[in-house]
Design a protein around this motif. Sequence first.
Motif, PDB file in Angstrom:
ATOM      1  N   ILE A  60      48.167  48.048  44.256  1.00 19.06           N
ATOM      2  CA  ILE A  60      47.604  46.838  44.856  1.00 19.06           C
ATOM      3  C   ILE A  60      46.214  47.116  45.404  1.00 19.06           C
ATOM      4  O   ILE A  60      45.281  46.324  45.232  1.00 19.06           O
ATOM      5  N   LEU A  61      46.043  48.262  46.062  1.00 17.20           N
ATOM      6  CA  LEU A  61      44.723  48.637  46.576  1.00 17.20           C
ATOM      7  C   LEU A  61      43.732  48.812  45.430  1.00 17.20           C
ATOM      8  O   LEU A  61      42.582  48.368  45.520  1.00 17.20           O
ATOM      9  N   PHE A  62      44.175  49.463  44.367  1.00 13.55           N
ATOM     10  CA  PHE A  62      43.332  49.628  43.185  1.00 13.55           C
ATOM     11  C   PHE A  62      42.917  48.268  42.637  1.00 13.55           C
ATOM     12  O   PHE A  62      41.751  48.036  42.300  1.00 13.55           O
ATOM     13  N   LEU A  63      43.869  47.358  42.561  1.00  7.24           N
ATOM     14  CA  LEU A  63      43.600  46.034  42.011  1.00  7.24           C
ATOM     15  C   LEU A  63      42.646  45.250  42.904  1.00  7.24           C
ATOM     16  O   LEU A  63      41.710  44.601  42.412  1.00  7.24           O
ATOM     17  N   VAL A  64      42.856  45.298  44.222  1.00  9.28           N
ATOM     18  CA  VAL A  64      41.990  44.582  45.152  1.00  9.28           C
ATOM     19  C   VAL A  64      40.552  45.103  45.050  1.00  9.28           C
ATOM     20  O   VAL A  64      39.590  44.321  44.971  1.00  9.28           O
ATOM     21  N   THR A  65      40.395  46.421  45.042  1.00 12.22           N
ATOM     22  CA  THR A  65      39.061  47.014  44.950  1.00 12.22           C
ATOM     23  C   THR A  65      38.398  46.659  43.629  1.00 12.22           C
ATOM     24  O   THR A  65      37.205  46.316  43.580  1.00 12.22           O
ATOM     25  N   PHE A  66      39.167  46.726  42.551  1.00  8.42           N
ATOM     26  CA  PHE A  66      38.628  46.400  41.228  1.00  8.42           C
ATOM     27  C   PHE A  66      38.168  44.945  41.171  1.00  8.42           C
ATOM     28  O   PHE A  66      37.089  44.646  40.645  1.00  8.42           O
ATOM     29  N   VAL A  67      38.970  44.037  41.704  1.00  7.97           N
ATOM     30  CA  VAL A  67      38.619  42.618  41.684  1.00  7.97           C
ATOM     31  C   VAL A  67      37.358  42.359  42.503  1.00  7.97           C
ATOM     32  O   VAL A  67      36.461  41.616  42.086  1.00  7.97           O
ATOM     33  N   VAL A  68      37.277  42.995  43.682  1.00  7.81           N
ATOM     34  CA  VAL A  68      36.096  42.802  44.536  1.00  7.81           C
ATOM     35  C   VAL A  68      34.831  43.278  43.832  1.00  7.81           C
ATOM     36  O   VAL A  68      33.804  42.576  43.795  1.00  7.81           O
ATOM     37  N   LEU A  69      34.878  44.455  43.232  1.00  4.02           N
ATOM     38  CA  LEU A  69      33.692  44.988  42.567  1.00  4.02           C
ATOM     39  C   LEU A  69      33.382  44.208  41.283  1.00  4.02           C
ATOM     40  O   LEU A  69      32.208  44.041  40.935  1.00  4.02           O
TER      41      LEU A  69
END
Length: 317
Positions: A292-301
Amino acid sequence: MMKTKSKSDTTDQRNDRLFRLTVKSCALFVLVSMLAAAISMVMGGKEAFQTFGLSFLWNETWDPVQKQFGALVPIYGTLVTSLIAMIIAVPVSFGIAMFITNIAPTWIRSPISIAIELLAGIPSIIYGMWGLFVFVPFMADHVYPWMNDHMGSWPIIGALFQGPPIGLGMLTAGIVLSIMIIPFVSSIMREVFATVPTQLIESAYAVGNTTWEVIWDIVLPYTRSSVLGGIFLGLGRALGETMAVTFVLGNAHQLSLSLLEPGNSISATIANEFTEADSSLYLSSLLALGFILFLVTFVVLALARLMLTRLSRREGV
């Protein structure tokens, strides 16, 4: 002569192909590493997603004894602390960069720049220890009591500032995070502000603009895309920070509107509980949090990249 030239051309072409293959492999290595990390976390968190379904995202229960796990509290803590950090870090970084590039005397620019680079090189665990042993007591003795007494009664937003004066909490974690990312954001802003042509700045001053008008009307429009890119990179670092947040956040699995209450984040939860995972479902839930953290960071960037692309198109780049 013709034979020698042909051999030379063949060698150059072979070397050029080898060079292209090498740099292409380096670029593909990044993509493969990213996909491998994502796939490993998805596979590791498969049991948690199968057991709890999408309710894992909005369930606030985290009970290892009863084997009930939900990601809402860590997700909420991660987003709130990162938001606090950016609210503080962006204007401070902007001020630092502007002072160094446009206002500061020449003799002081180099010492300040070096100090910023040194701050960027300090390990996060040092920030965490300083936060726990120095900053938390200061917040508990002076800031939290004042906020609770004077701001806790405000209408609408008063609930954000009500809580026990223990010093640990999302506000403290957000401030420590902001101190950590200020060197990175300000360094990027400083570098891009320095690329503004001197002729533009001098022309603006020549027609009677003030320093603020030069900054707002000349420097910022010229560097807007790069500034936004630096801000989002700082946000990405804030979302994934672990050790400093773990020390000062309080690590409590409770959902509270108050910024003075202890909370938790995704990275802090994983760091604190990974070695204590005594069941496959427990371990899978932690790996699911990592995804989930990976996904959140990826979406933000990714959103940041999309925004920068649109700005570049508007500017005709």
